[in-house]
Design a protein around this motif. Structure first.
Motif, PDB file in Angstrom:
ATOM      1  N   ALA A   1     -80.213  19.104  56.112  1.00 53.38           N
ATOM      2  CA  ALA A   1     -80.947  18.052  55.419  1.00 53.38           C
ATOM      3  C   ALA A   1     -80.052  17.351  54.401  1.00 53.38           C
ATOM      4  O   ALA A   1     -79.302  17.999  53.671  1.00 53.38           O
ATOM      5  N   THR A   2     -80.151  16.035  54.375  1.00 53.58           N
ATOM      6  CA  THR A   2     -79.477  15.244  53.356  1.00 53.58           C
ATOM      7  C   THR A   2     -80.512  14.891  52.302  1.00 53.58           C
ATOM      8  O   THR A   2     -81.543  14.294  52.610  1.00 53.58           O
ATOM      9  N   LEU A   3     -80.239  15.311  51.065  1.00 52.87           N
ATOM     10  CA  LEU A   3     -81.183  15.134  49.967  1.00 52.87           C
ATOM     11  C   LEU A   3     -80.606  14.190  48.923  1.00 52.87           C
ATOM     12  O   LEU A   3     -79.432  14.269  48.582  1.00 52.87           O
ATOM     13  N   ARG A   4     -81.469  13.300  48.426  1.00 54.57           N
ATOM     14  CA  ARG A   4     -81.076  12.394  47.343  1.00 54.57           C
ATOM     15  C   ARG A   4     -81.879  12.780  46.100  1.00 54.57           C
ATOM     16  O   ARG A   4     -83.107  12.791  46.124  1.00 54.57           O
ATOM     17  N   PHE A   5     -81.185  13.112  45.037  1.00 59.06           N
ATOM     18  CA  PHE A   5     -81.804  13.533  43.785  1.00 59.06           C
ATOM     19  C   PHE A   5     -81.837  12.352  42.819  1.00 59.06           C
ATOM     20  O   PHE A   5     -80.831  11.669  42.644  1.00 59.06           O
ATOM     21  N   SER A   6     -82.992  12.127  42.198  1.00 58.11           N
ATOM     22  CA  SER A   6     -83.103  11.059  41.207  1.00 58.11           C
ATOM     23  C   SER A   6     -84.171  11.432  40.191  1.00 58.11           C
ATOM     24  O   SER A   6     -84.898  12.415  40.371  1.00 58.11           O
ATOM     25  N   THR A   7     -84.238  10.655  39.121  1.00 52.50           N
ATOM     26  CA  THR A   7     -85.267  10.858  38.107  1.00 52.50           C
ATOM     27  C   THR A   7     -85.937   9.516  37.821  1.00 52.50           C
ATOM     28  O   THR A   7     -85.365   8.449  38.100  1.00 52.50           O
ATOM     29  N   HIS A   8     -87.148   9.582  37.307  1.00 47.82           N
ATOM     30  CA  HIS A   8     -87.805   8.374  36.819  1.00 47.82           C
ATOM     31  C   HIS A   8     -88.654   8.741  35.607  1.00 47.82           C
ATOM     32  O   HIS A   8     -89.046   9.892  35.442  1.00 47.82           O
ATOM     33  N   GLU A   9     -88.885   7.744  34.768  1.00 53.32           N
ATOM     34  CA  GLU A   9     -89.709   7.964  33.587  1.00 53.32           C
ATOM     35  C   GLU A   9     -91.077   7.340  33.789  1.00 53.32           C
ATOM     36  O   GLU A   9     -91.209   6.276  34.390  1.00 53.32           O
ATOM     37  N   TYR A  10     -92.097   8.024  33.300  1.00 51.48           N
ATOM     38  CA  TYR A  10     -93.467   7.534  33.367  1.00 51.48           C
ATOM     39  C   TYR A  10     -94.199   8.026  32.128  1.00 51.48           C
ATOM     40  O   TYR A  10     -94.238   9.232  31.877  1.00 51.48           O
ATOM     41  N   GLN A  11     -94.730   7.101  31.360  1.00 49.81           N
ATOM     42  CA  GLN A  11     -95.468   7.409  30.135  1.00 49.81           C
ATOM     43  C   GLN A  11     -94.696   8.362  29.217  1.00 49.81           C
ATOM     44  O   GLN A  11     -95.225   9.345  28.705  1.00 49.81           O
ATOM     45  N   GLY A  12     -93.404   8.074  29.058  1.00 49.04           N
ATOM     46  CA  GLY A  12     -92.580   8.842  28.140  1.00 49.04           C
ATOM     47  C   GLY A  12     -92.086  10.180  28.661  1.00 49.04           C
ATOM     48  O   GLY A  12     -91.413  10.919  27.946  1.00 49.04           O
ATOM     49  N   GLN A  13     -92.411  10.518  29.899  1.00 52.68           N
ATOM     50  CA  GLN A  13     -91.944  11.775  30.474  1.00 52.68           C
ATOM     51  C   GLN A  13     -90.963  11.478  31.611  1.00 52.68           C
ATOM     52  O   GLN A  13     -91.078  10.467  32.291  1.00 52.68           O
ATOM     53  N   THR A  14     -90.019  12.390  31.815  1.00 50.61           N
ATOM     54  CA  THR A  14     -89.040  12.249  32.883  1.00 50.61           C
ATOM     55  C   THR A  14     -89.385  13.193  34.028  1.00 50.61           C
ATOM     56  O   THR A  14     -89.681  14.360  33.800  1.00 50.61           O
ATOM     57  N   PHE A  15     -89.345  12.669  35.250  1.00 50.04           N
ATOM     58  CA  PHE A  15     -89.687  13.440  36.446  1.00 50.04           C
ATOM     59  C   PHE A  15     -88.514  13.456  37.414  1.00 50.04           C
ATOM     60  O   PHE A  15     -87.825  12.455  37.581  1.00 50.04           O
ATOM     61  N   GLN A  16     -88.303  14.603  38.062  1.00 50.29           N
ATOM     62  CA  GLN A  16     -87.269  14.769  39.087  1.00 50.29           C
ATOM     63  C   GLN A  16     -87.871  14.409  40.439  1.00 50.29           C
ATOM     64  O   GLN A  16     -88.993  14.832  40.741  1.00 50.29           O
ATOM     65  N   GLU A  17     -87.153  13.646  41.236  1.00 49.90           N
ATOM     66  CA  GLU A  17     -87.580  13.331  42.604  1.00 49.90           C
ATOM     67  C   GLU A  17     -86.492  13.777  43.565  1.00 49.90           C
ATOM     68  O   GLU A  17     -85.305  13.618  43.286  1.00 49.90           O
ATOM     69  N   ILE A  18     -86.914  14.340  44.706  1.00 52.36           N
ATOM     70  CA  ILE A  18     -85.966  14.718  45.752  1.00 52.36           C
ATOM     71  C   ILE A  18     -86.452  14.058  47.036  1.00 52.36           C
ATOM     72  O   ILE A  18     -87.541  14.357  47.532  1.00 52.36           O
ATOM     73  N   LEU A  19     -85.658  13.150  47.569  1.00 52.78           N
ATOM     74  CA  LEU A  19     -85.980  12.446  48.798  1.00 52.78           C
ATOM     75  C   LEU A  19     -85.104  12.993  49.922  1.00 52.78           C
ATOM     76  O   LEU A  19     -83.872  13.017  49.794  1.00 52.78           O
ATOM     77  N   ALA A  20     -85.740  13.468  50.986  1.00 51.86           N
ATOM     78  CA  ALA A  20     -84.997  13.893  52.177  1.00 51.86           C
ATOM     79  C   ALA A  20     -84.748  12.639  53.003  1.00 51.86           C
ATOM     80  O   ALA A  20     -85.685  12.038  53.519  1.00 51.86           O
ATOM     81  N   THR A  21     -83.493  12.202  53.069  1.00 50.78           N
ATOM     82  CA  THR A  21     -83.165  10.971  53.793  1.00 50.78           C
ATOM     83  C   THR A  21     -82.870  11.233  55.262  1.00 50.78           C
ATOM     84  O   THR A  21     -82.940  10.305  56.075  1.00 50.78           O
ATOM     85  N   ASP A  22     -82.546  12.482  55.603  1.00 49.84           N
ATOM     86  CA  ASP A  22     -82.301  12.830  57.005  1.00 49.84           C
ATOM     87  C   ASP A  22     -82.492  14.348  57.150  1.00 49.84           C
ATOM     88  O   ASP A  22     -82.035  15.114  56.287  1.00 49.84           O
ATOM     89  N   ILE A  23     -83.180  14.751  58.204  1.00 48.47           N
ATOM     90  CA  ILE A  23     -83.350  16.176  58.506  1.00 48.47           C
ATOM     91  C   ILE A  23     -83.183  16.357  60.007  1.00 48.47           C
ATOM     92  O   ILE A  23     -83.814  15.653  60.791  1.00 48.47           O
ATOM     93  N   VAL A  24     -82.345  17.326  60.390  1.00 47.95           N
ATOM     94  CA  VAL A  24     -82.115  17.625  61.802  1.00 47.95           C
ATOM     95  C   VAL A  24     -82.275  19.139  61.995  1.00 47.95           C
ATOM     96  O   VAL A  24     -81.645  19.922  61.269  1.00 47.95           O
ATOM     97  N   LYS A  25     -83.103  19.533  62.960  1.00 49.04           N
ATOM     98  CA  LYS A  25     -83.264  20.952  63.250  1.00 49.04           C
ATOM     99  C   LYS A  25     -81.992  21.475  63.905  1.00 49.04           C
ATOM    100  O   LYS A  25     -81.425  20.843  64.778  1.00 49.04           O
ATOM    101  N   ILE A  26     -81.566  22.663  63.468  1.00 51.78           N
ATOM    102  CA  ILE A  26     -80.354  23.285  64.025  1.00 51.78           C
ATOM    103  C   ILE A  26     -80.754  24.309  65.073  1.00 51.78           C
ATOM    104  O   ILE A  26     -81.644  25.072  64.886  1.00 51.78           O
TER     105      ILE A  26
END
Length: 91
Positions: free
Chosen positions: A66-91
């Protein structure tokens, strides 16, 4: 982005969400939990899959690359971690 070999813990059902980036105004979204190989205390990642990838079905115990993209965003003064799977291949 980070590519890892992971094991599928669980995957939810795909559902539609609003998206201003899509012509139709909606995009498919699905949540999946992936875990590093090794043991019961390895790192786990609660990831989001979008678009066509959200329609792919993986099962508990599947080993995937799996290729994962890690990012953060702020909402109402709080910071949240996001992990987006951009590609997944079964082995």
């Amino acid at each position: 982005m980070d590519t890892k070999i992971l094991k599928v813990v669980r995957q939810g059902e795909a559902f539609s969400v609003q998206s201003s980036k899509q012509e139709s105004g909606q995009i498919q979204k699905c949540n999946i939990v992936l875990k590093e190989l090794g043991g019961k205390f390895e790192n786990e990642y609660a990831c989001t899959m979008l678009g066509n990838l959200a329609g792919c079905k993986f099962y508990e115990g599947d080993v995937v690359a799996a290729t994962l993209r890690f990012s953060t965003h702020e909402y109402q003064g709080q910071t949240f971690q996001e992990i987006l799977a951009t590609d997944i291949v079964k082995i």
